[in-house]
Design a protein around this motif. Sequence first.
Motif, mmCIF file in Angstrom:
data_model
loop_
_atom_site.group_PDB
_atom_site.id
_atom_site.type_symbol
_atom_site.label_atom_id
_atom_site.label_comp_id
_atom_site.label_asym_id
_atom_site.label_seq_id
_atom_site.Cartn_x
_atom_site.Cartn_y
_atom_site.Cartn_z
ATOM 1 N N GLY A 156 -4.047 92.702 50.213
ATOM 2 C CA GLY A 156 -4.568 94.201 49.231
ATOM 3 C C GLY A 156 -3.922 95.716 50.308
ATOM 4 O O GLY A 156 -4.361 96.463 49.956
ATOM 5 N N ASP A 157 -3.408 94.953 51.201
ATOM 6 C CA ASP A 157 -3.051 96.366 52.431
ATOM 7 C C ASP A 157 -0.967 96.036 52.340
ATOM 8 O O ASP A 157 -0.947 97.132 53.369
ATOM 9 N N THR A 158 -1.112 95.550 51.805
ATOM 10 C CA THR A 158 0.821 95.890 51.933
ATOM 11 C C THR A 158 1.805 95.583 50.016
ATOM 12 O O THR A 158 1.279 95.659 48.993
ATOM 13 N N HIS A 159 2.716 95.838 50.090
ATOM 14 C CA HIS A 159 3.425 95.616 49.225
ATOM 15 C C HIS A 159 4.070 94.560 49.063
ATOM 16 O O HIS A 159 4.022 93.636 49.845
ATOM 17 N N ALA A 160 3.950 93.853 47.904
ATOM 18 C CA ALA A 160 5.092 92.774 47.544
ATOM 19 C C ALA A 160 5.725 92.009 48.015
ATOM 20 O O ALA A 160 6.608 92.899 48.352
ATOM 21 N N GLY A 161 5.624 90.576 49.046
ATOM 22 C CA GLY A 161 6.888 90.775 49.478
ATOM 23 C C GLY A 161 6.640 91.037 51.551
ATOM 24 O O GLY A 161 8.200 90.368 51.955
ATOM 25 N N ARG A 162 6.141 91.993 51.792
ATOM 26 C CA ARG A 162 6.445 92.962 52.781
ATOM 27 C C ARG A 162 4.605 92.887 54.011
ATOM 28 O O ARG A 162 3.963 92.705 53.434
ATOM 29 N N ALA A 163 5.524 92.985 54.566
ATOM 30 C CA ALA A 163 4.359 92.797 56.023
ATOM 31 C C ALA A 163 4.061 93.889 55.745
ATOM 32 O O ALA A 163 4.902 95.116 55.612
ATOM 33 N N ASP B 193 3.954 95.694 58.632
ATOM 34 C CA ASP B 193 5.247 96.931 59.110
ATOM 35 C C ASP B 193 6.243 96.478 58.678
ATOM 36 O O ASP B 193 6.836 97.641 58.577
ATOM 37 N N GLY B 194 6.233 96.249 57.239
ATOM 38 C CA GLY B 194 7.626 96.960 56.407
ATOM 39 C C GLY B 194 8.594 95.212 56.815
ATOM 40 O O GLY B 194 9.345 95.422 55.589
ATOM 41 N N ARG B 195 8.415 94.945 57.320
ATOM 42 C CA ARG B 195 9.123 93.510 57.538
ATOM 43 C C ARG B 195 9.105 92.198 56.433
ATOM 44 O O ARG B 195 8.005 92.114 55.354
ATOM 45 N N SER B 196 10.292 91.799 56.164
ATOM 46 C CA SER B 196 10.460 91.121 54.419
ATOM 47 C C SER B 196 9.673 90.048 54.247
ATOM 48 O O SER B 196 9.824 88.953 55.968
#
Length: 495
Positions: free
Chosen positions: A446-453, A455-458
């Motif tokens: 609920g706090d990230t984009h799909a496929g991302r941590a 911190d933005g890491r894949s």
Amino acid sequence: MASEPPIPAAPISDAVTVRMYKGLLGDCFLLQLASAAGRSFILIDCGVLQGIQGASDRMVQVANDIVAATGGRIDLLVVTHEHWDHISGFAHAAEVFFGGRLKIDTLWMAWTENDADPQAQGLRARFDRAKMAVAAAATTAAHLAARGVTGAAEVTAGLEAFIGPVERGLAAAGGPRTGRQILQALKQAAGAVAYLEPGQVVATPGATPLKAYVLGPPRSAARLFKALPSAGDNKETYLAGDGLDHADHLLGAVAAGEAEAGPETPFPRRYEYAQEDVAHGGDPTLDWLKAAYVDGPAWRRIDADWLGGAGALALKLDSNTNNTSLVLAFETPAKKVLLFAADAQVGNWLSWYDQTYPPTALGGPVGVGVEDILLRTVVYKMGHHGSHNATLDAQGLERMTDPSLVVFIPVVETDARAQGTAGWNMPFPDILKRALELSKGAVLRGDTHAGRAPDGRSLGTDAAILACVGEDPAGLFVDYRLPAPLVGAFAATKA
């Protein structure tokens, strides 16, 4: 919010879409089932933790999107349990849910919410008693903190997450205030209400139904009140007997009339001194104060140590309520499972192994056990926002070995870590790590984009899974449309 939600306006054949509303430390999921017979919508909970900044505005946005996506009617509302982070949306957006903008055909609740059920009545009395003690202790802690008593402020902060809806609720124009009032209002608003039992196999209402296995909550008291794993040196330290004893003393004082103004403080009104007395040189250190609250019984000492018992009681109350969660496993025509574990903790999970689902409901000669259900799980809504005791290992997540597994975690980690005095470790690192391994990175938070941590890491999520994911550009929700082989073919005729 997107102007055109990914859920289509016209029916499409044989599709299941799971929408998780984001930015919530709370649960709100919308399922769309589509076939040639039509579309059906299932809403599972709608809430956000109290005290979260912008919570009311967020839930109004969510409610408006639900109306837009469903055309103002849902076939089934599932309310898993009474906790504020699962039901507060019905208060924040009362105008939507109780003002005629959204029709609820059927409401499902656990047997624990059945007013006519004797065991449910006993549970409610037990929980109400505990709520009274926690609320009383929190108010007292606030009074003591205002008077400079060491340790009282920390107690107040720790209890705030548990008592807000109990005592203060949320003022909403024309809407309900407390958790109990919300549940009653939903019962009245729904066209039909069903209270589900563990071991049942039922069909969801609507043109395109799913089979639903009712896993919990259990009827067994031993299961209901087991929140922590059995192993470990510190398995139940916060449930120490002294804490519960102190709470019982507090309630006894209230019942005996020592707190004449009600269950809000153990300090009898006849002994309280007015602030104006202090301003005019009055002496607050009276003999009775020392005798009653310094040299007196431990549960009433003014040093605030006794209030630690309220913290233990609050945690126990929280865990017990979590264990009353209605847990459902929805089965697609392709025999794949979507598991919604609500906030179920250890005892609830273990109880799933206590029953076998009847063969007559499955069209076969042999009943099905939870091992088989977990093996076929392709969507797992992680329990209690990923907390340490709401996902079992060997008897839970480790059994979810389907290569198409996708895990949803309704969490905002920064909000979780800001709670109380020490923060909540959500999602629990070891559980998150294993979920990422089993799902090959297909964890939707609920706090990230799909496929991302965060911190933005894949996360290394399979491209085929990501192709099934759609995100609202404004960050209100994420959709996962199950691949066709996981759905299968729905019946061609209307249910």
